[in-house]
Scaffold this active site. Structure first.
Site, PDB file in Angstrom:
ATOM      1  N   GLY A 243       0.722  -1.252  -0.002  1.00 18.43           N
ATOM      2  CA  GLY A 243      -0.078  -0.154  -0.129  1.00 18.43           C
ATOM      3  C   GLY A 243       0.829   1.337  -0.127  1.00 18.43           C
ATOM      4  CD  GLU A 244       4.993   1.767   3.819  1.00 14.16           C
ATOM      5  OE1 GLU A 244       6.008   2.057   3.252  1.00 14.16           O
ATOM      6  OE2 GLU A 244       4.830   0.869   4.708  1.00 14.16           O
ATOM      7  CB  SER A 245       3.545   5.949  -2.423  1.00 18.73           C
ATOM      8  OG  SER A 245       4.304   6.909  -1.588  1.00 18.73           O
TER       9      SER A 245
ATOM     10  CB  ILE B 257       3.284   1.411  -5.200  1.00 19.99           C
ATOM     11  CG1 ILE B 257       2.270   0.769  -4.152  1.00 19.99           C
ATOM     12  CG2 ILE B 257       2.789   1.450  -6.645  1.00 19.99           C
ATOM     13  CD1 ILE B 257       0.854   1.440  -4.277  1.00 19.99           C
TER      14      ILE B 257
END
Length: 1458
Positions: free
Chosen positions: A658-660, A663
């Site tokens: 979920g963390e940018s 990603i």
């Protein structure tokens, strides 16, 4: 009119010429063509248009009529040269009519019939001139047929005839000259008629569909005969439903246009009638979108680069076109379905038709599809994807058809469809059959039927296990199938359903396949244990030869071991990633050093990993994790994939964090790999990264319910401007990506993607790519290479399933299936030595016999058993397994034995169940001699007796009624009861229970031990407080079986002996009253000894020692069976006397015989046995000599027998002296002086025991015995001289035997009355004679002893005592006469030997004559005259010494007194 069966009509219309069709003669051909011309002209004349033109003026005749007339003039001129005539000449008039837009349907129909007749009568064949052009013209004309429709019926007839002609073209022998293009046109036209017929009559519909099937059969039946020629694989035209079709001007296709009838207009099915337009472009009108799509499906485009190949003789190009067209029919349904949740919820008619045609093609061409790359690719990609989609259809009929196709593909092409088959089984069949797709019961049933069909294929399950369960990247298909079938066989809160029995059939088919391969052990390579190896990348393990079992079997085993370790590692990883990786290092699946590629491959190829943890690991900022991410991305093949498809495949393997930042790292690795393999449109990896990120955002925007305002296409295009190296990407490219994401979500949770009901296109593309890199498909042969491991998985679930079904079964066929399944399972378990499975099977099956259920009324149970087919079949099965596979039964023996015990209580067992397989005569004789009555008159309480098996029959029970109270008459059994009882008895007979024990000698040692332990457990342990067994009937029966098993296994008696002996000992020692149990124990023990002693010399002592148990019997028990015991001991001794050599063995035997000396009934047999041993020393030995003497003395002293027996006992004792003499003589042969001396001392000791024993009998009350004993004693004393007995031992003998005997006799004579001891006077006389005789015989030896005077004094003292004995107050005249006589004789001998001389100083002389004077005063003068006395005295005085000769010493006065 009557109704004609439509199917018959279909067959009649489309039926081609029969084999061996006739060949018309030349004249007949001309006549036939002439008649067809006449028929066409006749129909044309009936039409107003043609009739007017013809009647007005011949010159204005229509060209069609004119051509027929011209042809009619020529045909009879060609009688002798038909084959040299171009067929186009006589076909063209008919074809012109067919193509004419002025003719109506009836005229066209007649012309079509004429062409059909020419084709079917084989006027045209391969040898005909210009036949290829003629066929092409026919196809072109028929496929571009034009006619006016005047009425629906005539239109349908015309369409039927079109179908006839086209099919006849394909069936004609000259059809090989047709081109690919024309064959495609034929198929295209027929399919259009199929579609058009949907609005017509049912007969036309059936004929059209049947024709289509026949065409496919004709075309694809040639595929096996076509070589894989390069030109045959050239690109041809494409039949596609996915693109708009362009129709060239020179292509003739059926078309529908608006036409007019006689009035200028006509209606056809609510639409314009099909008339010809000048342009010739066809178009069947349709009212729906689906109709429009299908209507354009058959269009054929001759591509520029494929025109040449399409005009060649038909072969692979047209087959590729046709097969692709058939597959495209399924794609139409996908287009029509849109994005509905259930894309298969539409009318099933078209897909069923298409699937049927595909199945027909596969059935005929079979494995030949695999020889042609393009056809194979169509099956691997397009067809199988559609099958996956349609497999999840809500229609059971479609599912059934799909399963049939997949079964055909498995048979012919499974080696080329490995992952496709796995996907179908895992995502279609298993889901539907397991009701995981929300499927209906009908769907489940169809899927289960398909699974069962697969299971019935000989090598299906073995191949599933080898190719999937042993492949680290595949699911466990075999195990999943086994679990599904087992689970589905269980009825849930309902009676047994068809689905349950289907699942059972599948399980049975699987185990039967294993069972059939059991006989091929010789072909199976030996399986060596997997040895620990050093680290090797598990994903690189390969096999050198996948076609050789000796290579691929060890490879498969190794892969399975790796897969098991990976699964365990995955479980550890899911709990703690760090510990999971450490575990993999410990099992050598990861190197000791941190290796990024190895960890990446672990994530990539291992199933069962937690995708969230994998995503977190890959997205981590740790440098090692970043490197793992790069290696992970490098493991993907994105060649020729669209960006969205590649992204879907990539994100299906883990959950995107979920963390940018995470990603970003993940997408950067993806972008780099994608750009390496697909650099076509995107100029750099940054463009790939940005666009991928944009697709992730778009996916979230479109499919997140919390986002209210959705991104439009324009928004998406605007967001991605100038990202391709500063330039814009093509609008079409971005638009396609936008719609792909909108219509098909990228599932960010991989578990959801895996659980999706329908496989996505991206997932299928990924599967196709993996299939190209997967390991080759392993083709299993008839060898049982993997059956052991498969059976280990199958056994438990199968037994449970069969058990549950059998518990609910009502139908006979299912009952037989269950029983056969049990027997098959038993066969496999025994073959693979799977004792646990066999035990579980036996336990399960015994439950259905109902024999373990307690029953209060035996008769009612027997009748119920006879009426219960399930219980009877289960019973036969249980004992069949016990007989066939007893070697591998362990704990199951307990349940089998419980069933046998129940049958015994019911009286259903055969009489000789416990037979030990000896000759009948021997058994009967043994029983007559040994077995006593089961009850004894000495028993104070009646003992329980087992029910008589002989009276268990119907007549036996009837006779028992005679003993019942006549006031309570019993009713006769009904015929049903008699039949039920007979069935019960027949069941027991068919079970062959007796063979289990009679053939126990063939059981393996472990199985035999378990059987004996089960018997011992069932027999129980005696309770001393009650002096009986808890259930004596059971205990007796079990003991019978134990004895029978022991006798049958004499070669390995030590395996059983300890347990059997301890059980018999517990029975013997705990029983205080006679009963059947102790009787069976005692005589069983004796019987064991009797049978085994001749064969087991090394166990003689052990066996004989066991007989000591009989000595421990309670007195009442021993007394009850003493005679029979003695009889048995006699048989043992007579048969095995030579084998008994030890002292301990003889002690046991003689002890048993000694007991019988005082038993009235047993004494005779006991003495006979002792006589057998002692007579003539036949079986006497130093080991048993003293024992036999003791026993013989006991028989001599016993008053139970007659006097003669006692006398014979004494004779035996005395006769044993000969053995002592014989043994003494053998001492000379002994090696060494010490050994000889030791042997002689032992013999002398035995002799002393002999005379001591005789002495004891010499005081017997019975005169005959007493006197005979004295005589035998005398004999043994006097005859022992040859043994050179030492003088010291003689003195001991005088002291212990002779003097003691004389003292005892005097005491008896003085203290007892004559009534108790008759004629003691005679006994005393005999004893005095014995004394005198022995003394004189030993005089020379004993006179040299220092104690001779003492001995002589005791002799004189005894004589003096005897002189004083009185009988009834009077002295004995016999003794008074005998003593002086004996004394005189003794003195004379002593005188002659120089021992007795007159001397005043000689104390011996004085001692002698002082005692003699008391006995016989005148005896001195009788021995010595006065002269002799004087001479002796003078001589003595002269010498001044004692008159004793050399070697003698003067006896001091103090030693002359007794």
């Amino acid at each position: 009119m009557g109704c004609l069966n439509q199917q018959t009509a279909v067959n009649a219309v489309v039926r081609g010429p029969k084999d061996g069709s006739f060949r018309s003669s030349r004249v007949a051909l001309a006549c036939m063509v002439n008649s067809e011309i006449g028929a066409v002209l006749a129909v044309m004349r009936r039409n107003v248009r043609w009739g007017v033109l013809y009647a007005d003026d011949d010159q204005v005749e229509h060209s069609l009529i004119q051509s027929f007339k011209e042809l009619r003039k020529k045909i009879f001129l060609w009688q002798h040269q038909w084959h040299s005539i171009d067929p186009v000449v006589y076909l063209k008039p008919f074809l012109d009519v067919i193509q004419s837009d002025e003719t109506g349907a009836p005229i066209t129909g007649v012309a079509l019939s004429s062409v059909y007749k020419i084709l079917t009568l084989e006027i045209l064949d391969s040898e005909t001139v210009n036949v290829d052009k003629a066929l092409h013209l026919i196809v072109d004309a028929v496929t571009s047929c034009r006619f006016e429709v005047t009425d629906p019926a005539s239109e349908e007839v015309a369409l039927m005839k079109i179908l006839q002609v086209l099919l006849a073209c394909m069936k004609n022998k000259a059809s090989v000259h047709l081109s690919n293009h024309h064959v495609c046109n034929i198929v295209n036209t027929c399919f259009r008629i199929v579609h058009q017929a949907s609005s017509k009559g049912e007969l036309l519909q059936r004929i059209a569909r049947h024709t289509m099937h026949e065409l496919v059969r004709c075309i694809f039946s040639h595929l096996p005969d076509i070589g894989d020629r390069p030109h045959a694989l050239a690109e041809g035209s494409r039949m596609s439903a996915e693109t708009e079709v362009h129709v060239p001007k020179d292509t003739h296709i059926l078309e529908g246009t608006q036409g007019v009838n006689a009035n200028g207009s006509a209606k056809f099915d609510g639409k314009a009638l099909p008339l010809k337009e000048a342009s010739g472009n066809p178009a069947f009108t349709s009212a729906s979108k689906v109709d429009e799509e299908i209507m354009t499906l058959g269009s054929v485009e001759v591509a520029q680069n494929g025109a040449d190949s399409m005009m060649d003789q038909y072969g692979i190009p047209c087959m590729v076109e046709i097969f692709q067209f058939l597959c495209s029919l399924l794609n139409v349904m996908e287009i029509e379905s849109g994005v509905r949740s259930n894309p298969i919820a539409y009318d099933e008619d078209v897909p069923l038709f298409a699937l049927g045609l595909i199945n027909t093609a596969i059935e005929l061409a079979g494995a030949s599809f695999g020889d042609h790359a393009k056809l194979l690719v169509l099956i691997q990609e397009d067809l199988f994807y559609n099958l996956m989609q349609f497999g999840l259809s809500m229609s059971p009929l479609i599912l059934s058809t799909v399963c049939s196709i997949v079964l055909n593909l498995y048979h012919h092409l499974r080696t080329k469809l490995k992952l496709q088959l796995e996907a179908f089984f895992s995502r279609v069949l298993l889901k539907i059959a397991g009701s995981k797709h929300g499927s209906s019961y009908q769907q489940q049933e169809v899927a289960m039927e398909a699974i069962v069909d697969f299971c019935r294929q000989p090598f299906f399950m073995a191949e599933m296990y080898a190719n999937f369960d042993c492949d680290i990247s595949c699911s466990n298909v075999f195990e999943d199938l086994a679990n599904l079938l087992s689970k589905s066989a269980f009825p849930v809160n309902s009676p047994l359903s068809a689905l349950n029995t289907l699942a059972l059939d599948g399980l049975i088919a699987m185990i039967e396949g294993i069972s059939e391969r059991i006989g091929h052990e010789s072909s199976a390579p030996e399986r060596s244990p997997i040895q620990p190896e050093e680290y090797r990348p598990f994903w690189t393990v390969t096999c050198d030869n996948y076609g050789e079992p000796n290579c691929w079997v060890p490879f498969v085993y190794k892969k399975k071991q790796i897969k098991k370790k990976l699964m365990i590692g995955a479980d550890h990883f899911n709990l703690d990633p760090k510990k999971g990786l450490e575990f993999l290092k410990g099992v050598n699946l990861l190197p000791d050093t941190r290796d990024t590629r190895c960890v990446a491959c672990f994530f990539r190829y291992t199933t069962g990993l937690n995708k969230n943890l994998v995503g977190e690991f890959l997205g981590s900022h740790d440098e090692f994790c970043i490197q793992v991410l790069k290696e992970f991305a490098q493991s993907f093949d994105f060649q020729d994939m669209s960006l969205d498809t590649a992204l879907r495949i990539f994100l299906e393997t883990f959950r995107l964090p979920g963390e940018s930042q995470k990603i970003q790292r993940v997408l950067e690795a993806f972008a780099e790999r994608y750009y390496e393999q697909s650099p076509d449109i995107l100029v750099n990896k940054d463009a790939v990264f940005v666009l991928s990120y944009s697709l992730i955002i778009l996916n979230t925007d479109q499919h997140n319910s919390q986002v209210k305002k959705k991104m439009t296409e324009e928004d998406f295009l605007r967001n991605n401007r100038a990202i391709n190296g500063g330039s814009d990407l093509p609008r079409e490219f971005l638009s396609q990506l936008y719609h792909s994401i909108c219509e098909n979500e990228i599932r960010m949770i991989p578990e959801q993607a895996a659980a999706a009901s329908v496989m996505s296109r991206s997932h299928w593309i990924s599967l196709v790519h993996r299939a190209k890199q997967s390991a080759p498909y392993i083709f299993c042969d008839s060898g049982p290479h993997l059956d052991y491991d498969m059976f280990a998985i199958l056994s438990g679930p199968t037994i449970a399933a069969i058990s549950v079904v059998l518990d609910h079964v009502e139908r006979d066929n299912v009952l037989h299936t269950c029983i056969d399944g049990y027997l098959t399972m038993a066969k496999i378990s025994a073959s693979y030595n799977s004792v646990d499975s066999l035990d579980d099977l036996v336990v399960s099956l015994c439950r259905f016999t109902n024999l373990l259920i307690p029953s209060l009324n035996n008769e009612e149970f027997i009748l119920a058993f006879g009426d219960d087919a399930k219980a009877r079949m289960a019973t036969v099965a249980v004992f069949t397994i016990a007989n066939r596979y007893g070697d591998q039964i362990r704990s199951g023996w307990k349940n089998i034995l419980d069933c046998i015990l129940s049958l015994n209580k019911l009286g259903l067992l055969p009489a000789r169940l416990a037979s030990d397989a000896v000759d009948d005569s021997e058994v009967s004789s043994d029983q007559n001699l040994v077995r006593p009555p089961s009850s004894s008159p000495t028993t104070s309480t009646p003992s329980p007796v087992a029910p008589s098996r002989k009276s268990s029959g119907l007549m036996g029970r009837f006779t028992q009624l005679l003993y019942l109270d006549t006031e309570e008459p019993e009713s006769y059994p009904t015929q049903e009861q008699v039949a039920a009882r007979q069935r019960s008895l027949q069941t027991i007979q068919d079970s062959h229970i007796d063979s289990i024990f009679a053939e126990s000698k063939f059981l393996q040692a472990e199985s035999l031990s378990q059987l004996v332990q089960a018997l011992l457990l069932a027999a129980g342990r005696p309770r001393k407080a009650n002096n009986s067994m808890e259930d004596e009937v059971t205990a007796v029966f079990c003991l019978e079986l134990l004895i029978a098993i022991t006798l049958n296994n004499r070669d390995r008696i030590m395996l059983l002996w300890q347990g059997v002996y301890e059980h018999i000992a517990s029975v013997v020692q705990s029983t205080v009253m006679p009963c059947a149990l102790v009787e069976k124990a005692v005589f069983g023990l004796l019987r064991i000894c009797q049978r085994l002693l001749p064969y087991k010399e090394n166990l003689t002592d052990e066996l004989l020692k066991s007989l000591q148990l009989i000595l421990k019997l309670d007195a009442r028990v021993a007394d009850a069976y003493c005679e029979q015991i003695t009889q048995e001991v006699m048989h043992i001794v007579k048969a095995n006397a030579m084998q008994i050599r030890s002292h301990m063995g003889w002690r046991t035997i003689i002890s048993l015989l000694s007991i019988t000396a005082r038993h009235p009934e047993a004494s005779e047999a006991g003495f006979e046995t002792l006589s057998f041993i002692m007579s003539e020393g036949a079986h006497l030995s130093p080991a048993n000599y003293v024992l036999c003497l003791t026993a013989a003395r006991q028989f001599a002293e016993s008053r139970v027998g007659n006097v003669d027996q006692s006398i014979r006992s004494l004779d035996l004792m005395a006769g044993s002296l000969d053995c002592l003499v014989r043994w003494f003589n053998k001492t000379k042969e002994a090696m060494g002086e010490e050994a000889a001396l030791k042997m002689a001392q032992d013999i002398w000791e035995m002799w002393l025991r002999l005379v001591q024993g005789l002495r004891k009998v010499c005081v017997d009350q019975r005169e005959e015995v007493r006197n005979h004993a004295i005589l035998m004693l005398q004999r043994c004393l006097t005859a022992a001289e040859v043994m050179h007995i030492p003088v010291g031992l003689w003195l001991q003998c005088f002291d212990l035997v002779i003097f003691t005997l004389l003292d005892d006799l005097v005491e008896i004579a003085q203290q007892h009355s004559a009534k108790d001891y008759r004629n003691m006077e005679g006994t005393l006389v005999l004893s005095l004679k014995l004394l005198s005789k022995v003394f004189l015989q030993l005089l020379h030896d004993v006179s040299q002893l220092a104690s001779f005077s003492e001995l002589w004094s005791r002799v004189l003292s005894c004589m003096e005592r005897y002189m004083k004995v009185k009988f009834r107050g009077k002295r004995s005249e016999k003794i008074h006469e005998l003593v002086p006589e004996l004394l005189k004789n003794t003195l004379l001998i002593m005188k002659s030997s120089g021992l007795l001389v007159p001397s005043e100083e000689d104390n011996f002389w004085q001692l002698t004559w002082s005692s003699v004077k008391n006995l016989a005063p005148s005896l001195q003068l009788e021995v010595f005259s006065s002269d002799e006395l004087e001479q002796l005295q003078q001589k003595t005085q002269t010498n001044g010494c004692s008159p004793i000769q050399d070697g003698n010493v003067v006896v001091p006065p103090s030693e002359t007194r007794a």
